[in-house]
Scaffold this motif. Structure first.
Motif, PDB file in Angstrom:
ATOM      1  N   ILE A  81      -4.556   7.152  12.879  1.00  0.00           N
ATOM      2  CA  ILE A  81      -6.024   7.183  12.253  1.00  0.00           C
ATOM      3  C   ILE A  81      -6.867   6.383  12.941  1.00  0.00           C
ATOM      4  CG2 ILE A  81      -7.176   6.840   9.959  1.00  0.00           C
ATOM      5  CD1 ILE A  81      -4.558   7.215   8.274  1.00  0.00           C
ATOM      6  N   ARG A  82      -8.048   7.091  13.107  1.00  0.00           N
ATOM      7  CA  ARG A  82      -9.007   6.494  13.913  1.00  0.00           C
ATOM      8  C   ARG A  82     -10.263   6.557  13.159  1.00  0.00           C
ATOM      9  NH1 ARG A  82      -8.094   8.489  19.347  1.00  0.00           N
ATOM     10  NH2 ARG A  82      -5.871   8.983  19.285  1.00  0.00           N
ATOM     11  N   TRP A  83     -10.507   5.070  12.462  1.00  0.00           N
ATOM     12  CA  TRP A  83     -11.706   5.106  11.605  1.00  0.00           C
ATOM     13  C   TRP A  83     -13.014   4.606  12.226  1.00  0.00           C
ATOM     14  CZ3 TRP A  83      -9.415   4.835   7.140  1.00  0.00           C
ATOM     15  CH2 TRP A  83      -8.253   4.479   6.668  1.00  0.00           C
TER      16      TRP A  83
ATOM     17  N   ARG B 105      -5.175  -1.647 -12.653  1.00  0.00           N
ATOM     18  CA  ARG B 105      -6.339  -0.716 -11.745  1.00  0.00           C
ATOM     19  C   ARG B 105      -5.399  -0.918 -10.420  1.00  0.00           C
ATOM     20  NH1 ARG B 105     -11.940  -3.053  -8.660  1.00  0.00           N
ATOM     21  NH2 ARG B 105     -12.282  -0.951  -7.852  1.00  0.00           N
ATOM     22  N   LEU B 106      -5.681   0.504  -9.763  1.00  0.00           N
ATOM     23  CA  LEU B 106      -4.867   0.696  -8.416  1.00  0.00           C
ATOM     24  C   LEU B 106      -5.512  -0.040  -7.251  1.00  0.00           C
ATOM     25  CD1 LEU B 106      -2.936   2.708  -6.839  1.00  0.00           C
ATOM     26  CD2 LEU B 106      -4.901   4.210  -6.584  1.00  0.00           C
ATOM     27  N   ARG B 107      -4.639  -0.821  -6.518  1.00  0.00           N
ATOM     28  CA  ARG B 107      -5.193  -1.285  -5.318  1.00  0.00           C
ATOM     29  C   ARG B 107      -5.250  -0.533  -4.322  1.00  0.00           C
ATOM     30  NH1 ARG B 107      -3.712  -6.854  -5.004  1.00  0.00           N
ATOM     31  NH2 ARG B 107      -4.755  -6.838  -2.980  1.00  0.00           N
ATOM     32  N   ARG B 108      -6.516  -0.127  -4.206  1.00  0.00           N
ATOM     33  CA  ARG B 108      -6.832   0.827  -3.028  1.00  0.00           C
ATOM     34  C   ARG B 108      -6.401   0.455  -1.605  1.00  0.00           C
ATOM     35  NH1 ARG B 108     -12.931   2.451  -4.440  1.00  0.00           N
ATOM     36  NH2 ARG B 108     -12.871   0.244  -5.325  1.00  0.00           N
ATOM     37  N   SER B 109      -6.608  -0.859  -1.264  1.00  0.00           N
ATOM     38  CA  SER B 109      -6.027  -1.260  -0.048  1.00  0.00           C
ATOM     39  C   SER B 109      -4.519  -1.109   0.338  1.00  0.00           C
ATOM     40  CB  SER B 109      -6.256  -2.958   0.059  1.00  0.00           C
ATOM     41  OG  SER B 109      -5.823  -3.585  -0.762  1.00  0.00           O
ATOM     42  N   LYS B 110      -3.690  -1.263  -0.729  1.00  0.00           N
ATOM     43  CA  LYS B 110      -2.370  -1.132  -0.761  1.00  0.00           C
ATOM     44  C   LYS B 110      -1.966   0.389  -0.786  1.00  0.00           C
ATOM     45  CE  LYS B 110      -0.643  -5.535  -2.730  1.00  0.00           C
ATOM     46  NZ  LYS B 110       0.326  -5.915  -3.437  1.00  0.00           N
ATOM     47  N   LEU B 111      -2.674   1.058  -1.468  1.00  0.00           N
ATOM     48  CA  LEU B 111      -2.308   2.659  -1.424  1.00  0.00           C
ATOM     49  C   LEU B 111      -2.757   3.162  -0.020  1.00  0.00           C
ATOM     50  CD1 LEU B 111      -1.758   5.524  -2.644  1.00  0.00           C
ATOM     51  CD2 LEU B 111      -4.214   5.514  -3.454  1.00  0.00           C
ATOM     52  N   ARG B 112      -3.924   2.626   0.644  1.00  0.00           N
ATOM     53  CA  ARG B 112      -4.332   3.090   1.909  1.00  0.00           C
ATOM     54  C   ARG B 112      -3.367   2.851   2.902  1.00  0.00           C
ATOM     55  NH1 ARG B 112      -8.489   0.012   2.265  1.00  0.00           N
ATOM     56  NH2 ARG B 112      -9.665   1.509   1.307  1.00  0.00           N
ATOM     57  N   ALA B 113      -2.870   1.658   3.019  1.00  0.00           N
ATOM     58  CA  ALA B 113      -1.839   1.001   3.731  1.00  0.00           C
ATOM     59  C   ALA B 113      -0.334   1.990   3.510  1.00  0.00           C
ATOM     60  CB  ALA B 113      -1.257  -0.228   3.546  1.00  0.00           C
ATOM     61  N   LEU B 114      -0.021   2.557   2.615  1.00  0.00           N
ATOM     62  CA  LEU B 114       1.140   3.195   2.322  1.00  0.00           C
ATOM     63  C   LEU B 114       0.729   4.845   2.943  1.00  0.00           C
ATOM     64  CD1 LEU B 114       3.782   3.767   1.156  1.00  0.00           C
ATOM     65  CD2 LEU B 114       2.636   4.310  -1.103  1.00  0.00           C
ATOM     66  N   LEU B 115      -0.260   5.250   2.626  1.00  0.00           N
ATOM     67  CA  LEU B 115      -0.685   6.497   3.242  1.00  0.00           C
ATOM     68  C   LEU B 115      -0.927   6.738   4.494  1.00  0.00           C
ATOM     69  CD1 LEU B 115      -2.959   7.796   0.307  1.00  0.00           C
ATOM     70  CD2 LEU B 115      -0.605   8.510   0.431  1.00  0.00           C
ATOM     71  N   CYS B 116      -1.322   5.503   5.019  1.00  0.00           N
ATOM     72  CA  CYS B 116      -1.510   5.477   6.793  1.00  0.00           C
ATOM     73  C   CYS B 116      -0.456   5.226   7.327  1.00  0.00           C
ATOM     74  CB  CYS B 116      -2.419   4.220   7.118  1.00  0.00           C
ATOM     75  SG  CYS B 116      -4.092   4.599   6.140  1.00  0.00           S
ATOM     76  N   LYS B 117       1.099   4.990   6.595  1.00  0.00           N
ATOM     77  CA  LYS B 117       2.035   4.591   7.472  1.00  0.00           C
ATOM     78  C   LYS B 117       2.353   5.626   8.460  1.00  0.00           C
ATOM     79  CE  LYS B 117       6.783   2.918   6.688  1.00  0.00           C
ATOM     80  NZ  LYS B 117       8.111   2.625   5.941  1.00  0.00           N
ATOM     81  N   ASP B 118       2.830   5.496   9.972  1.00  0.00           N
ATOM     82  CA  ASP B 118       3.401   6.364  10.780  1.00  0.00           C
ATOM     83  C   ASP B 118       2.217   7.339  11.004  1.00  0.00           C
ATOM     84  OD1 ASP B 118       5.703   5.108  10.720  1.00  0.00           O
ATOM     85  OD2 ASP B 118       6.337   6.476   9.195  1.00  0.00           O
ATOM     86  N   LEU B 119       0.979   7.011  10.617  1.00  0.00           N
ATOM     87  CA  LEU B 119      -0.207   8.065  10.898  1.00  0.00           C
ATOM     88  C   LEU B 119      -0.964   7.518  12.201  1.00  0.00           C
ATOM     89  CD1 LEU B 119      -1.065   9.523   7.525  1.00  0.00           C
ATOM     90  CD2 LEU B 119       0.256  10.567   9.504  1.00  0.00           C
TER      91      LEU B 119
END
Length: 206
Positions: free
Chosen positions: A27-29, A11-25
């Protein structure tokens, strides 16, 4: 029935994928949009959010939030998949059909419905639903798909300053938009090209 083993199925670890996609961005949650204001010169737009923050930029691509997901929610015993809780969303259903089902469907009917639909799924999801016990609680809720490829669903981009992104293809949308903004000197032309491709692709999806 013989079920083939599926090596390296994780199963994909969404927290790790989110951290990867957020790198250098930046983002305002948890930013809820309240209003947008367009400058008279047509060269910038300011978004005002419920928390009072205001952000000004050249354009404002807005995500619509549609999604579909299949995931394992709970596996109390790893070696007994018949006891796993699986969460699956997405199949086409008219408003009339949804109303009719809501009036007469209970847990038994919902479970029968999803098990029938699952007969056309690929493995391992097909077997997952075959193994579901007959008294397993089934959760159901309806989603609405908005087909933006039809004429009635078109919108004003405010001279290329507002665009829609995230129609079940959020990564593709974002990637295409960034490339066009980098290639095109005219932002209106970039947004027009982006939306032309996006509406056709996302419209077919929904």
């Amino acid at each position: 029935m013989s079920v083939p083993e599926i090596p390296n199925f994780h199963r994909l670890r969404r927290s790790k994928l989110r951290a990867l996609l957020c790198k250098d961005l930046d983002i305002r949650w948890n930013m809820l949009l309240k209003d947008t204001a367009f400058e008279d010169d047509g060269k910038s737009v300011t978004a005002t959010f419920v928390n009072g923050q205001r952000i000004t930029g050249l354009a404002f691509p807005h995500p619509d939030g549609l999604f579909a997901v299949s995931g394992l929610q709970d596996a109390p015993e790893v070696d007994k998949p018949e006891g796993w809780n699986v969460f699956y969303i997405s199949w086409p259903s008219s408003f009339g059909q949804q109303d009719e089902e809501a009036a007469k469907f209970r847990n038994k009917e919902r479970l029968r419905q999803v098990k029938e639909l699952a007969k056309g799924y690929p493995e391992p999801w097909k077997s997952e639903f075959e193994w579901v016990l007959e008294d397993q609680p089934a959760w159901y809720f309806a989603l609405t798909a908005w087909n933006l490829s039809v004429l009635e669903h078109q919108w004003d981009t405010k001279n290329g300053q507002v665009a829609l992104a995230g129609l079940n293809h959020s990564i593709t949308d974002a990637g295409n938009l960034v490339l066009l903004l980098a290639e095109e000197s005219d932002i209106r032309s970039a947004i027009e090209k982006y939306e032309s491709e996006m509406k056709s692709r996302a419209g077919e999806e929904v």
